[in-house]
Design an enzyme around this catalytic site. Structure first.
Site, PDB file in Angstrom:
ATOM      1  N   LYS A  78     -15.059  -8.619 -20.861  1.00  0.00           N
ATOM      2  CA  LYS A  78     -15.788  -9.863 -21.420  1.00  0.00           C
ATOM      3  C   LYS A  78     -16.679 -10.376 -20.827  1.00  0.00           C
ATOM      4  CE  LYS A  78     -12.543 -10.671 -25.702  1.00  0.00           C
ATOM      5  NZ  LYS A  78     -11.380  -9.890 -25.450  1.00  0.00           N
ATOM      6  N   SER A 107     -10.190  -1.520 -20.707  1.00  0.00           N
ATOM      7  CA  SER A 107     -11.076  -2.985 -20.816  1.00  0.00           C
ATOM      8  C   SER A 107     -10.526  -4.060 -20.306  1.00  0.00           C
ATOM      9  CB  SER A 107     -11.189  -3.169 -22.525  1.00  0.00           C
ATOM     10  OG  SER A 107      -9.882  -3.172 -22.955  1.00  0.00           O
ATOM     11  N   GLU A 111     -15.449 -20.012 -30.551  1.00  0.00           N
ATOM     12  CA  GLU A 111     -14.055 -20.171 -30.714  1.00  0.00           C
ATOM     13  C   GLU A 111     -13.189 -19.066 -29.832  1.00  0.00           C
ATOM     14  OE1 GLU A 111     -16.219 -18.130 -32.194  1.00  0.00           O
ATOM     15  OE2 GLU A 111     -15.200 -16.331 -32.193  1.00  0.00           O
TER      16      GLU A 111
HETATM   17  C1  LIG Z   1     -10.994  -9.093 -26.417  1.00  0.00           C
HETATM   18  C2  LIG Z   1     -10.477  -7.632 -25.809  1.00  0.00           C
HETATM   19  C3  LIG Z   1     -10.449  -6.473 -26.548  1.00  0.00           C
HETATM   20  C4  LIG Z   1     -11.301  -6.328 -27.646  1.00  0.00           C
HETATM   21  O1  LIG Z   1     -12.399  -6.740 -28.123  1.00  0.00           O
HETATM   22  P1  LIG Z   1     -13.774  -5.521 -28.229  1.00  0.00           P
HETATM   23  O2  LIG Z   1     -14.674  -6.426 -28.434  1.00  0.00           O
HETATM   24  O3  LIG Z   1     -13.380  -4.648 -29.324  1.00  0.00           O
HETATM   25  O4  LIG Z   1     -13.873  -4.985 -26.921  1.00  0.00           O
HETATM   26  C5  LIG Z   1     -10.313  -5.320 -25.857  1.00  0.00           C
HETATM   27  N1  LIG Z   1      -9.606  -5.227 -24.595  1.00  0.00           N
HETATM   28  C6  LIG Z   1      -9.536  -6.308 -23.791  1.00  0.00           C
HETATM   29  C7  LIG Z   1      -8.827  -6.395 -22.644  1.00  0.00           C
HETATM   30  C8  LIG Z   1      -9.861  -7.788 -24.612  1.00  0.00           C
HETATM   31  O5  LIG Z   1      -9.712  -8.783 -23.831  1.00  0.00           O
END
Ligand SMILES: *Cc1c(COP(=O)(O)O)cnc(C)c1O
Length: 399
Positions: free
Chosen positions: A94, A383, A116
């Site tokens: 993010k 992610s 938010e």
């Molecule tokens: C917020 C988040 C997601 C989901 O958000 P996307 O916009 O679908 O990528 C996925 N993995 C992590 C670690 C997150 O913090």
């Protein structure tokens, strides 16, 4: 047909029949100003250099591509690689778009960034980016989420953002969105709404995608350098869809590369407790744009559920809907049980504790690797890291 980002979305903000600006006319004007400013500023060398410097020296990019040898040998078949977004500053992907959005707001002369947050992941990443860039930050968060997500709430306070508890309605994410949006409407000229994924009205699905696309650009280079070929399959989890678009975008025109988005099947697709929007949803509108949504007969968003709070969104980014229709990306789902299994296996075989969101993508890789030959490569977008989920999982599994 080629799928170039410069052709998508079209000038009305549509990816096929999805996207657009389902918002009041005065806001459309504001959104178009943001789009114009973005298109102008992103071309400048000053902006590109500033962003590149921060990605390298602040976020810690490029994030490594790691061959998960132990996991691959355990499940058999294709080799599984991980794009280590979990190693970024603040522990997830993010930060890539939050820094971009904060910089854009500053370049536009905005004095405050508003958003938010649900579980607090977007809130922390945005508060971090705003502290760095030197711009005020205001985050709306449901009271119930504030009680549940103590570490993230504490971090946001330390980082100096203004945290607004939302006491109306369900006191969770949905009402936090409404509350933040009302605040934004009071002064959309000096403030900027920083959306947390590839969702919302145009231009946000495009802007967030562009900032995240660094993930796939790096990965392509890394594979060409170390393996001398591209991965055969890309896998990413999909909530709103930003980390998935980040990985996929650079590969959309590489026909040999298969792509899979993984949605949360929660307690099962035959129950009400899931958030498998692209698997079970229908066309509708949510939060200012058209997409596939999980909705009731009146078009209201259904309550959704996932063990990973970052994935429980009843809509999905418009470009994902389009890529599904084109059959360029396949969308599947993984339930809580397989997610937890992948969470534990990756932890114990590789010493990498993944975010529960990312564990959905790992689980699907573990499912398909054995059906592929050993010369094939799967690249999973890891992610985020699982520090935030460690206590929950340990309790849940009575460790
Ligand atoms: C917020 C988040 C997601 C989901 O958000 P996307 O916009 O679908 O990528 C996925 N993995 C992590 C670690 C997150 O913090």
């Amino acid at each position: 047909m080629t799928l170039n980002s410069s052709d998508m979305p079209n000038n009305k903000g549509y990816f096929g029949e999805y996207g657009g600006q389902i918002i009041p006319p005065p806001l459309i004007e504001i959104m178009n100003e943001i789009d114009a400013a973005y298109e102008e500023v992103r071309q400048t060398e000053a902006f590109q250099n500033e962003l590149a410097q921060l990605y390298a020296n602040y976020v810690g990019r490029p994030s490594p591509v790691y061959y998960a040898k132990n996991l691959s040998e355990k499940v058999g078949g294709a080799r599984i690689f991980l794009k280590r977004e979990d190693l970024n500053h603040t522990g997830a992907h993010k930060i890539n778009h939050c820094i971009g959005e904060a910089l854009l707001a500053k370049h536009m002369g905005k004095t405050k960034v508003l958003a938010e947050t649900g579980a607090g992941q977007h809130g922390v990443a945005l508060a971090t980016a705003c502290a760095l860039v030197g711009i005020d930050c205001e985050i709306h968060m449901g009271e119930i989420d504030i009680e549940k997500e103590h570490p993230n709430v504490t971090k946001m306070k330390i980082l100096g953002c203004k945290l607004v508890p939302v006491t109306r309605g369900t006191r969770t994410l949905k009402d936090a969105v409404d509350s933040a949006f009302e605040e934004y409407l009071k002064d959309p000229v000096t403030t900027m709404y920083a959306i947390g994924s590839v969702v919302g009205p145009h231009p946000f699905p495009k802007i967030v995608r562009d900032f995240q696309s660094i993930v796939g650009k790096e990965a392509k280079q890394q594979f060409l350098t170390t393996e001398n070929k591209l991965p055969d399959v890309l896998i990413a989890c999909v909530g709103g869809g930003s980390n998935a678009m980040g990985l996929f975008t650079e590969f959309l025109n590489d026909g040999s590369v298969e792509m899979i988005g993984v949605e949360p099947a929660g307690k099962g697709l035959d129950t009400d407790d899931h958030a498998a929007t692209l698997s079970l949803g229908s066309k509708g509108a949510i939060h200012g744009f058209e997409c596939i949504t999980l909705q009731d007969n009146e078009g209201n968003p259904l309550p959704v559920y996932s063990i990973a709070s970052g994935l429980d969104y009843p809509g999905v980014g418009p470009q994902h809907c389009y890529l599904r229709d084109l059959k360029r990306v396949e969308y599947v789902s993984v339930d809580d049980k397989d997610c937890l299994d992948a969470f534990m296996q990756l932890s114990r075989l590789e010493g990498i504790i993944p975010a529960l969101e990312s564990a959905h993508a790992v689980a699907h890789a573990m499912k398909i690797a054995p059906t592929m030959s050993s010369d094939k490569i799967i690249l999973v977008n890891l992610s985020g890291r699982g520090d935030k989920d460690a206590d929950f999982v340990a309790d849940y599994l009575s460790l």
